[in-house]
Design a protein around this motif. Structure first.
Motif, PDB file in Angstrom:
ATOM      1  N   GLY A 176       8.533  -7.017   4.419  1.00 55.01           N
ATOM      2  CA  GLY A 176       8.137  -6.252   3.295  1.00 55.01           C
ATOM      3  C   GLY A 176       8.030  -4.909   3.733  1.00 55.01           C
ATOM      4  O   GLY A 176       8.649  -4.606   4.860  1.00 55.01           O
ATOM      5  N   PHE A 177       7.523  -3.946   3.176  1.00 52.89           N
ATOM      6  CA  PHE A 177       7.324  -2.750   3.226  1.00 52.89           C
ATOM      7  C   PHE A 177       6.118  -2.275   3.964  1.00 52.89           C
ATOM      8  O   PHE A 177       5.120  -2.431   3.265  1.00 52.89           O
ATOM      9  CB  PHE A 177       7.325  -1.714   1.712  1.00 52.89           C
ATOM     10  CG  PHE A 177       7.572  -0.225   2.022  1.00 52.89           C
ATOM     11  CD1 PHE A 177       8.948   0.361   2.112  1.00 52.89           C
ATOM     12  CD2 PHE A 177       6.429   0.487   1.799  1.00 52.89           C
ATOM     13  CE1 PHE A 177       8.798   1.851   2.240  1.00 52.89           C
ATOM     14  CE2 PHE A 177       6.547   1.837   1.974  1.00 52.89           C
ATOM     15  CZ  PHE A 177       7.909   2.534   2.325  1.00 52.89           C
ATOM     16  N   CYS A 178       6.430  -1.708   5.077  1.00 52.27           N
ATOM     17  CA  CYS A 178       5.178  -1.273   6.090  1.00 52.27           C
ATOM     18  C   CYS A 178       4.821   0.233   5.608  1.00 52.27           C
ATOM     19  O   CYS A 178       5.749   0.974   5.836  1.00 52.27           O
ATOM     20  CB  CYS A 178       5.472  -1.539   7.332  1.00 52.27           C
ATOM     21  SG  CYS A 178       4.322  -0.732   8.459  1.00 52.27           S
ATOM     22  N   ARG A 179       3.699   0.354   5.271  1.00 48.92           N
ATOM     23  CA  ARG A 179       3.151   1.685   4.978  1.00 48.92           C
ATOM     24  C   ARG A 179       3.073   2.594   6.073  1.00 48.92           C
ATOM     25  O   ARG A 179       3.174   3.715   5.918  1.00 48.92           O
ATOM     26  CB  ARG A 179       1.912   1.646   4.049  1.00 48.92           C
ATOM     27  CG  ARG A 179       2.124   0.965   2.757  1.00 48.92           C
ATOM     28  CD  ARG A 179       0.980   1.204   1.849  1.00 48.92           C
ATOM     29  NE  ARG A 179       1.143   0.585   0.581  1.00 48.92           N
ATOM     30  CZ  ARG A 179       0.198   0.462  -0.502  1.00 48.92           C
ATOM     31  NH1 ARG A 179      -1.115   0.743  -0.070  1.00 48.92           N
ATOM     32  NH2 ARG A 179       0.510  -0.099  -1.807  1.00 48.92           N
ATOM     33  N   LEU A 180       2.704   1.917   7.159  1.00 44.22           N
ATOM     34  CA  LEU A 180       2.590   2.770   8.572  1.00 44.22           C
ATOM     35  C   LEU A 180       4.148   3.556   8.805  1.00 44.22           C
ATOM     36  O   LEU A 180       4.137   4.583   9.015  1.00 44.22           O
ATOM     37  CB  LEU A 180       2.121   2.086   9.467  1.00 44.22           C
ATOM     38  CG  LEU A 180       1.879   2.724  11.035  1.00 44.22           C
ATOM     39  CD1 LEU A 180       0.943   3.858  10.879  1.00 44.22           C
ATOM     40  CD2 LEU A 180       1.568   1.676  11.962  1.00 44.22           C
ATOM     41  N   LYS A 181       4.908   2.637   8.770  1.00 44.49           N
ATOM     42  CA  LYS A 181       6.315   3.165   9.263  1.00 44.49           C
ATOM     43  C   LYS A 181       7.229   3.510   8.107  1.00 44.49           C
ATOM     44  O   LYS A 181       8.245   4.192   8.193  1.00 44.49           O
ATOM     45  CB  LYS A 181       7.154   1.958  10.034  1.00 44.49           C
ATOM     46  CG  LYS A 181       6.621   1.205  10.913  1.00 44.49           C
ATOM     47  CD  LYS A 181       6.690   2.432  12.250  1.00 44.49           C
ATOM     48  CE  LYS A 181       6.035   1.457  13.466  1.00 44.49           C
ATOM     49  NZ  LYS A 181       6.279   2.421  14.506  1.00 44.49           N
ATOM     50  N   ASP A 182       6.707   3.560   6.830  1.00 48.20           N
ATOM     51  CA  ASP A 182       7.330   3.991   5.604  1.00 48.20           C
ATOM     52  C   ASP A 182       8.615   3.241   5.435  1.00 48.20           C
ATOM     53  O   ASP A 182       9.862   4.089   5.099  1.00 48.20           O
ATOM     54  CB  ASP A 182       7.398   5.612   5.534  1.00 48.20           C
ATOM     55  CG  ASP A 182       7.720   6.234   4.256  1.00 48.20           C
ATOM     56  OD1 ASP A 182       7.319   5.668   3.162  1.00 48.20           O
ATOM     57  OD2 ASP A 182       8.370   7.172   4.044  1.00 48.20           O
ATOM     58  N   ASP A 183       8.923   2.139   5.913  1.00 46.84           N
ATOM     59  CA  ASP A 183      10.117   1.364   5.618  1.00 46.84           C
ATOM     60  C   ASP A 183       9.916   0.007   5.562  1.00 46.84           C
ATOM     61  O   ASP A 183       8.846  -0.509   6.029  1.00 46.84           O
ATOM     62  CB  ASP A 183      11.052   1.821   6.869  1.00 46.84           C
ATOM     63  CG  ASP A 183      12.433   1.559   6.809  1.00 46.84           C
ATOM     64  OD1 ASP A 183      12.947   1.031   5.761  1.00 46.84           O
ATOM     65  OD2 ASP A 183      13.216   1.953   7.560  1.00 46.84           O
ATOM     66  N   TYR A 184      10.902  -0.702   5.505  1.00 45.47           N
ATOM     67  CA  TYR A 184      10.957  -2.409   5.478  1.00 45.47           C
ATOM     68  C   TYR A 184      10.724  -2.854   6.823  1.00 45.47           C
ATOM     69  O   TYR A 184      11.691  -2.299   7.760  1.00 45.47           O
ATOM     70  CB  TYR A 184      12.027  -3.011   4.797  1.00 45.47           C
ATOM     71  CG  TYR A 184      11.942  -2.847   3.121  1.00 45.47           C
ATOM     72  CD1 TYR A 184      11.411  -3.712   2.477  1.00 45.47           C
ATOM     73  CD2 TYR A 184      12.341  -1.545   2.490  1.00 45.47           C
ATOM     74  CE1 TYR A 184      11.164  -3.615   1.123  1.00 45.47           C
ATOM     75  CE2 TYR A 184      12.343  -1.663   1.208  1.00 45.47           C
ATOM     76  CZ  TYR A 184      11.612  -2.580   0.359  1.00 45.47           C
ATOM     77  OH  TYR A 184      11.307  -2.594  -0.922  1.00 45.47           O
ATOM     78  N   ARG A 185      10.023  -3.861   7.157  1.00 39.61           N
ATOM     79  CA  ARG A 185       9.633  -4.459   8.616  1.00 39.61           C
ATOM     80  C   ARG A 185       9.616  -6.012   8.513  1.00 39.61           C
ATOM     81  O   ARG A 185       9.287  -6.373   7.400  1.00 39.61           O
ATOM     82  CB  ARG A 185       8.630  -3.675   9.307  1.00 39.61           C
ATOM     83  CG  ARG A 185       8.799  -2.357   9.637  1.00 39.61           C
ATOM     84  CD  ARG A 185       9.857  -2.140  11.002  1.00 39.61           C
ATOM     85  NE  ARG A 185       9.812  -1.020  11.455  1.00 39.61           N
ATOM     86  CZ  ARG A 185      10.870   0.131  10.918  1.00 39.61           C
ATOM     87  NH1 ARG A 185      11.426  -0.113   9.944  1.00 39.61           N
ATOM     88  NH2 ARG A 185      10.658   1.449  11.599  1.00 39.61           N
ATOM     89  N   LEU A 186      10.089  -6.574   9.552  1.00 40.69           N
ATOM     90  CA  LEU A 186       9.904  -8.101   9.765  1.00 40.69           C
ATOM     91  C   LEU A 186       8.716  -7.900  10.673  1.00 40.69           C
ATOM     92  O   LEU A 186       9.016  -7.693  11.772  1.00 40.69           O
ATOM     93  CB  LEU A 186      11.124  -8.497   9.971  1.00 40.69           C
ATOM     94  CG  LEU A 186      11.465  -9.811   9.852  1.00 40.69           C
ATOM     95  CD1 LEU A 186      11.345 -10.411   8.321  1.00 40.69           C
ATOM     96  CD2 LEU A 186      12.798 -10.236  10.614  1.00 40.69           C
TER      97      LEU A 186
END
Length: 302
Positions: A176-186
């Motif tokens: 999903g979209f990680c708000r901390l990294k401002d990108d999609y993460r697994l």
């Protein structure tokens, strides 16, 4: 309202074959007289419904009547029911009533042939609840927050818009979209702690790019090609855990396995789980890491 009630009556009759006017009246909150009028309406529309009076009587459909059977082939009906069974096994909301209705319409037994358990073997109730919470968050589009522990044990607080649960390489991940990294993460599910599903919702869709790209993993490692020599007595694990195309048999009965993994502490632990029944042939740096770990373990017993 009457149209919906008429359809519901047909569904009920297809499933139960016979019910009383009193039972239908209580279910729909109307009078038995209204139910009898509905029966007349159905009969006028060509539905073969009739009533039997007296003890043991009731409202019935003609035997062997199947609604809309001509619209779909037998195989198509089975495929639809099978797909719904898969969704029902995932506990997707409101699927079971649809499954039961279509099973009745198609005049087929909706035997439960599939079950899905998102938890890992040996997991406890808390692990199962974590999967249920993530699944619910995905379906309802709720933002989740959690503490995440990296392979080095470093903790970060995350806020995420989850879009998919993925099983990959003997492990469950949430994408999903990680708000901390401002990108999609697994994120690896077993490293998620203190999960909270908030009331906040999101509208973000799954991106077109593949989640399987190692860049989407919330770790700094890349994949590594491992060449492992595994002893023959571990055959049960070899064929359980590796694709047939990655396995070659040596003249002495042992196996040579070539596999790509994300290089992290999990991989080292996985190799060590074979004990002296596995040897890293390549790459050299992983071979040296395993050697140092074994030496460090041995020193604890000397």
């Amino acid at each position: 309202m009457q149209i919906n009630r008429l359809l519901e009556i047909v569904y009920i009759l297809l499933a139960k074959r016979q019910v009383t006017a009193k039972q239908l009246a209580e279910q729909f909150g109307v009078s038995p007289r209204t139910i009898y009028r509905d029966v007349d309406t159905l009969s006028a529309a060509g539905i073969p419904v009739y009533t039997n009076k007296g003890k043991g009587g009731g409202i019935r459909l003609l035997d062997q009547y199947v609604l809309g059977k001509s619209l779909l082939s037998d195989k198509e009906q089975i495929d639809i029911l099978s797909s719904l069974q898969g969704l029902n096994a995932l506990n997707v909301p409101e699927v079971e009533p649809v499954l039961n209705k279509l099973a009745a319409i198609f005049n087929k037994n909706s035997t439960s042939w599939i079950d899905v358990d998102f938890s890992r073997w040996g997991s406890n109730y808390a692990d199962q609840e974590k999967f249920n919470s993530l699944k619910t968050a995905i379906l309802n589009r709720n933002v989740v927050t959690f503490d995440y522990y990296s392979s080095y044990g470093e903790k970060t607080e995350r806020s995420m818009e989850p879009v998919k649960l993925i099983f990959k390489g003997q492990g469950w991940y949430i994408y999903g979209f990680c708000r901390l990294k401002d990108d999609y993460r697994l994120f690896k599910v077993t490293r998620i702690k203190n999960l909270t599903c908030s009331e906040e919702t999101f509208t973000r869709e799954i991106p077109r790019e593949s989640w399987s790209d190692s860049d989407s993993l919330d770790v700094s490692h890349r994949t590594v090609r491992l060449v492992l020599k595994i002893e023959s007595r571990m055959a049960y694990r070899v064929f359980d855990e590796f694709d047939q195309g990655s396995i070659a048999k040596n003249a002495d009965g042992s196996f040579m396995v070539k596999v790509d993994y994300i290089e992290d502490e999990w991989v080292y632990g996985y190799i060590l789980s074979y004990g002296n029944d596995a040897e890293v042939i390549e790459p050299e740096h992983v071979r040296n890491i395993i050697k140092r770990k074994l030496e460090a373990s041995l020193r604890k017993y000397l």
